[in-house]
Structure formats: structure tokens, C-alpha cells
Design a protein around this motif. Structure first.
Motif, PDB file in Angstrom:
ATOM      1  N   UNK A 186     -14.986 -11.255  79.964  1.00  0.00           N
ATOM      2  CA  UNK A 186     -15.611 -10.126  79.467  1.00  0.00           C
ATOM      3  C   UNK A 186     -16.896 -10.208  78.966  1.00  0.00           C
ATOM      4  N   UNK A 187     -17.958  -9.605  79.706  1.00  0.00           N
ATOM      5  CA  UNK A 187     -19.391 -10.218  79.542  1.00  0.00           C
ATOM      6  C   UNK A 187     -20.045  -8.840  78.821  1.00  0.00           C
ATOM      7  N   UNK A 188     -20.423  -9.186  77.540  1.00  0.00           N
ATOM      8  CA  UNK A 188     -20.932  -8.182  76.846  1.00  0.00           C
ATOM      9  C   UNK A 188     -22.235  -8.473  76.474  1.00  0.00           C
ATOM     10  N   UNK A 189     -23.596  -7.787  76.776  1.00  0.00           N
ATOM     11  CA  UNK A 189     -24.682  -8.072  76.709  1.00  0.00           C
ATOM     12  C   UNK A 189     -25.487  -7.210  75.737  1.00  0.00           C
ATOM     13  N   UNK A 190     -26.206  -7.664  74.907  1.00  0.00           N
ATOM     14  CA  UNK A 190     -27.069  -6.849  73.642  1.00  0.00           C
ATOM     15  C   UNK A 190     -28.286  -7.051  73.905  1.00  0.00           C
ATOM     16  N   UNK A 191     -29.086  -5.925  73.249  1.00  0.00           N
ATOM     17  CA  UNK A 191     -30.521  -6.264  73.445  1.00  0.00           C
ATOM     18  C   UNK A 191     -31.268  -5.039  72.893  1.00  0.00           C
ATOM     19  N   UNK A 192     -32.784  -5.002  72.854  1.00  0.00           N
ATOM     20  CA  UNK A 192     -33.368  -3.896  72.359  1.00  0.00           C
ATOM     21  C   UNK A 192     -34.251  -3.404  73.274  1.00  0.00           C
ATOM     22  N   UNK A 193     -35.255  -2.257  72.883  1.00  0.00           N
ATOM     23  CA  UNK A 193     -36.079  -1.779  74.000  1.00  0.00           C
ATOM     24  C   UNK A 193     -36.917  -2.443  74.608  1.00  0.00           C
ATOM     25  N   UNK A 197     -20.305 -12.869  74.428  1.00  0.00           N
ATOM     26  CA  UNK A 197     -21.503 -12.119  73.869  1.00  0.00           C
ATOM     27  C   UNK A 197     -22.894 -12.740  74.106  1.00  0.00           C
ATOM     28  N   UNK A 198     -23.762 -12.073  74.724  1.00  0.00           N
ATOM     29  CA  UNK A 198     -25.041 -12.449  75.328  1.00  0.00           C
ATOM     30  C   UNK A 198     -26.166 -11.802  74.658  1.00  0.00           C
ATOM     31  N   UNK A 199     -27.361 -12.166  74.709  1.00  0.00           N
ATOM     32  CA  UNK A 199     -28.538 -11.473  74.349  1.00  0.00           C
ATOM     33  C   UNK A 199     -29.721 -12.167  74.354  1.00  0.00           C
ATOM     34  N   UNK A 200     -30.986 -11.457  74.475  1.00  0.00           N
ATOM     35  CA  UNK A 200     -32.153 -11.938  74.603  1.00  0.00           C
ATOM     36  C   UNK A 200     -32.880 -12.289  73.251  1.00  0.00           C
ATOM     37  N   UNK A 201     -34.109 -11.699  73.263  1.00  0.00           N
ATOM     38  CA  UNK A 201     -34.764 -11.984  71.958  1.00  0.00           C
ATOM     39  C   UNK A 201     -35.164 -10.561  71.236  1.00  0.00           C
ATOM     40  N   UNK A 202     -35.175 -10.466  69.970  1.00  0.00           N
ATOM     41  CA  UNK A 202     -35.385  -9.576  69.325  1.00  0.00           C
ATOM     42  C   UNK A 202     -34.376  -9.355  68.239  1.00  0.00           C
ATOM     43  N   UNK A 203     -34.500  -8.246  67.149  1.00  0.00           N
ATOM     44  CA  UNK A 203     -33.804  -8.065  66.186  1.00  0.00           C
ATOM     45  C   UNK A 203     -32.328  -7.835  66.399  1.00  0.00           C
ATOM     46  N   UNK A 204     -32.140  -7.092  67.586  1.00  0.00           N
ATOM     47  CA  UNK A 204     -30.741  -6.530  67.805  1.00  0.00           C
ATOM     48  C   UNK A 204     -30.092  -7.976  68.706  1.00  0.00           C
ATOM     49  N   UNK A 205     -30.710  -8.785  69.373  1.00  0.00           N
ATOM     50  CA  UNK A 205     -30.590  -9.891  70.020  1.00  0.00           C
ATOM     51  C   UNK A 205     -29.763 -10.729  69.347  1.00  0.00           C
ATOM     52  N   UNK A 206     -29.847 -10.765  67.922  1.00  0.00           N
ATOM     53  CA  UNK A 206     -29.033 -11.753  67.292  1.00  0.00           C
ATOM     54  C   UNK A 206     -27.489 -11.395  67.271  1.00  0.00           C
ATOM     55  N   UNK A 207     -27.071 -10.750  68.020  1.00  0.00           N
ATOM     56  CA  UNK A 207     -25.710 -10.363  68.139  1.00  0.00           C
ATOM     57  C   UNK A 207     -24.843 -11.654  68.191  1.00  0.00           C
ATOM     58  N   UNK A 208     -25.026 -12.540  69.186  1.00  0.00           N
ATOM     59  CA  UNK A 208     -24.269 -13.699  69.561  1.00  0.00           C
ATOM     60  C   UNK A 208     -23.915 -14.358  68.113  1.00  0.00           C
ATOM     61  N   UNK A 237     -30.492  -1.052  58.674  1.00  0.00           N
ATOM     62  CA  UNK A 237     -30.598  -1.298  59.881  1.00  0.00           C
ATOM     63  C   UNK A 237     -29.511  -0.618  60.836  1.00  0.00           C
ATOM     64  N   UNK A 238     -29.756   0.205  61.617  1.00  0.00           N
ATOM     65  CA  UNK A 238     -28.649   0.815  62.461  1.00  0.00           C
ATOM     66  C   UNK A 238     -27.799  -0.341  63.227  1.00  0.00           C
ATOM     67  N   UNK A 239     -28.395  -1.259  63.439  1.00  0.00           N
ATOM     68  CA  UNK A 239     -27.507  -2.330  64.124  1.00  0.00           C
ATOM     69  C   UNK A 239     -26.417  -2.804  63.561  1.00  0.00           C
ATOM     70  N   UNK A 240     -26.261  -2.856  62.113  1.00  0.00           N
ATOM     71  CA  UNK A 240     -25.034  -2.956  61.443  1.00  0.00           C
ATOM     72  C   UNK A 240     -23.897  -2.231  61.996  1.00  0.00           C
ATOM     73  N   UNK A 241     -24.165  -0.889  61.902  1.00  0.00           N
ATOM     74  CA  UNK A 241     -23.183   0.073  62.585  1.00  0.00           C
ATOM     75  C   UNK A 241     -22.727  -0.332  64.147  1.00  0.00           C
ATOM     76  N   UNK A 242     -23.544  -0.857  64.939  1.00  0.00           N
ATOM     77  CA  UNK A 242     -23.234  -1.087  66.264  1.00  0.00           C
ATOM     78  C   UNK A 242     -22.264  -2.234  66.215  1.00  0.00           C
TER      79      UNK A 242
END
Length: 351
Positions: A137-144, A96-107, A71-76
Motif C-alpha cells: 500500500x503506497x502512500x505518498x506525501x508532499x507539499x505544493x 510511506x514516501x515523500x520528497x522534500x519540504x515540511x510536509x515531506x517529513x511524514x516518513x 501547523x496543519x500537518x499535525x492534523x493530517x
């Protein structure tokens, strides 16, 4: 909502292990010793803080990532670690914040303050934290899906308000966590569980949406281009305002090879935007002016895979700065009255 405290911090750096980001006590950046002197009115000199430990990947790594192999998210995630190490931010100031989805597992994978919020609602959460605690420092991650579908309305409002945060959207053109449904960026003809004969709806153009929404920093990158990702994250972080990066991050399970046209290793072409240098050369006339909204919109109309880099950047006051100015002016009018005093006067008028 639980906030995960940053580990390995001295008592002077983190007074309480169960940190409340919204606590008024934490609004100050002063050390406990300095704060104690101010509260007691003592004029004794503050105790100097010991040197901070270097922020390392080991310190900011939490649980092992659980994405599908390849998965490309590893590189991110790796690029994000690199940026945090390079910038040496105060560990307790990273959110580190996120919503729902594969990429949103970031936190889950970043050791620091964080929250995994409900689907599509991560921007309002991040907005509240950014406005209440401008020192973080607020970082937000998520998917499309999280960003452009159920969260599309919140994305627009976060952009137009220009709230200070860095939003990294990993776009894989499919709902991967729920096992292959058409997403808002899926191309026409894409076959999925929701479009078994092929998608017929016009996909969202992320760059057009962000430009029209009012985001003040808009960039595009690719998960296979780690150095470029790091550059974009750093530039987004340095920008004061609503900074958004769209990253093509391949879903190897449910939409493999979709981004090959943008991957030189697979025969594609990764074309980077050539930004103006303002050097008065003939070549510079052909380069992109990142402050030109119309030029950015034209770049957004290029056929897939398009170009990569900074599409648009604007220096517009943030909501954080405007609210601070407003609050300070209001406090001045009240003679510096406390919140409790202002509330009491208001209640008194209502009697």
C-alpha cells in the motif's frame, strides 16, 4: 535509499529485518512455511499462521513530529493514523514516501517501510515501488512546492500512467521549510523573500492541473476538517489508480490565516460537494457527477476557497494491471521461461 522495517513482527511475518522492497524473494505473500513447502516440492500441509496483532497507533507511530506548533500537518498525520488503525492493514505492507519540504517529513513519523526522497522526485520512486510490489500500500506525501513546482512534471506523468498510489499534497501556499518564498500556489500579491513587492505570477490551480494530467481520483480537503480528511483518504485508498488529495494546510509561521475563508471556526465557510445520488429527484439534477470531467473542471474554476470533496473519479485501467497482463502474456509466449533463461537466449542471438 533505506527502507525502514516494520517493528514487532514475528519471524513468520518478516523473515529478514532488513527488508528489500525490490527483492524477488518478497514478491510472494505466502508464509515462509508455505514457501518452503513449494520450493522443496513437499505436499505436507502448511503451518497455520498465528493471529495477527491488532495494528494500533502506538505501533505505527515513530519519531515525534517536528513541525511548528499549530501547523496543519499535525492534523493530517493524525487522520492518517486513524485510517491505518481503522483499515487494519498488514503492518509490513504499509509504505510511506515523500520528497522534500515540511510536509515531506511524514516518513519520519510513521513506523513502517518508508523513504525520504529528493526534491520533487517522490512520484517516480513511488511508481517504481508500486509497479514492483503491487501487494504493498503506497502512500505518498508532499507539499505544493514539491508536487506542483519541481515535481510538477512527474506529477503529470504519474497521473497519465495511472499508477496505483495515494498521493496526499499538503498545500500551504508558501515555501515554509526554506523560510517564506513564493510557491506555485501562492496568490497574486503575496509578499515573500522572492516577491518583496507581492507575487505577480498566476498561481497553479491544483484541481485543473490534476484533471488535465489524467489523475483518476481527485479530491480536496482542509486540515481543520479531520473527519472530512479521513473520508477523503479512505476513498482515495479504495480507488485503484493514481489518487490525489489536495489539502489546505496552514503555515502558521509564514502565511497565517490564509485559509480562514474556508474555516467555519474563523468565520469562513467549508462547502462540501454534493455528489449525485442517482435517485431521479429534481434535487439530484443540481448535484455533482464525479465522473463528469467537464463538471469537475467547472468546480475547479470557483473563486477561493472553492468547494471540498471529490471533484473527479474515473475507472481506468492502472499501469500496474496493464503491465501485469503484458508480462503474463509475454511469459506465456516464452513457455514460462525464467528471466535468466530469456536473457541467455537473447545473449546467444547476439553472438
Amino acid at each position: 535509499m533505506s527502507m525502514l522495517p516494520a517493528p514487532n513482527l514475528s519471524p513468520k511475518e518478516l523473515v529478514n529485518d532488513d527488508v528489500d522492497l525490490m527483492s524477488e524473494t518478497n514478491m510472494t505473500t505466502a508464509s515462509p512455511a508455505v514457501a518452503g513447502n513449494r520450493q522443496s516440492g513437499s505436499d505436507s500441509p502448511a503451518i497455520a499462521e498465528p493471529p495477527r496483532e491488532k495494528l494500533t497507533k502506538k505501533a505505527i507511530t515513530a519519531d515525534h513530529p517536528t513541525w511548528c506548533p499549530g501547523c496543519g500537518d499535525f492534523a493530517v498525520l493524525a487522520a492518517f493514523y486513524k485510517v491505518l488503525e481503522k483499515r487494519q492493514l498488514d503492518h509490513e505492507k504499509i509504505v510511506t514516501l515523500a520528497g522534500i519540504g515540511c510536509s515531506s517529513r511524514f516518513p519520519y513519523f510513521v513506523n513502517g517501510h518508508g523513504a525520504h526522497y529528493i526534491h520533487g522526485r517522490a512520484v517516480p520512486l513511488a511508481s517504481g515501488i508500486s509497479l514492483a510490489r503491487p501487494d504493498l500500500h503506497v502512500f505518498l506525501f508532499g507539499g505544493d512546492g514539491d508536487g506542483f513546482s519541481i515535481g510538477g512534471n512527474h506529477l503529470d506523468h504519474g497521473a497519465r500512467k495511472n499508477i496505483n498510489m495515494t498521493y496526499f499534497i499538503m498545500d500551504n501556499f508558501v515555501y515554509g521549510l526554506t523560510k517564506k518564498q513564493t510557491s506555485p500556489t501562492s496568490p497574486i500579491g503575496f509578499k515573500s523573500k522572492t516577491d518583496p513587492i507581492g507575487a505577480i505570477d498566476q498561481p497553479v490551480n491544483p484541481m485543473k492541473k490534476l484533471i488535465a494530467g489524467g489523475a483518476t481520483f481527485i479530491a480536496r480537503t482542509h486540515a481543520a476538517q479531520v473527519n472530512h480528511m479521513i473520508q477523503m483518504i479512505e476513498r482515495a485508498f479504495d480507488h485503484q489508480g493514481f489518487s490525489v488529495i489536495e489539502c489546505l494546510s496552514e503555515c502558521v509561521e509564514f502565511f497565517p490565516d490564509v485559509f480562514d475563508p474556508a474555516n467555519p471556526k474563523k468565520g469562513g465557510s467549508f462547502e462540501v460537494i454534493q455528489e449525485k445520488k442517482w435517485d431521479n429527484t429534481p434535487e439530484d439534477d443540481l448535484r455533482h457527477d464525479v465522473t463528469d470531467e467537464l463538471a469537475a473542471y467547472k468546480l475547479a474554476t470557483l473563486p477561493f476557497p472553492g468547494v471540498f470533496g471529490v471533484f473527479y473519479q474515473s475507472d481506468r485501467p492502472t499501469k500496474n494491471a496493464l503491465e501485469k497482463k503484458w508480462i503474463e502474456a509475454t511469459r506465456e509466449k516464452t513457455g514460462g521461461a525464467s528471466d535468466v533463461e530469456i536473457l541467455r537466449k537473447t545473449f546467444d542471438r547476439m553472438k
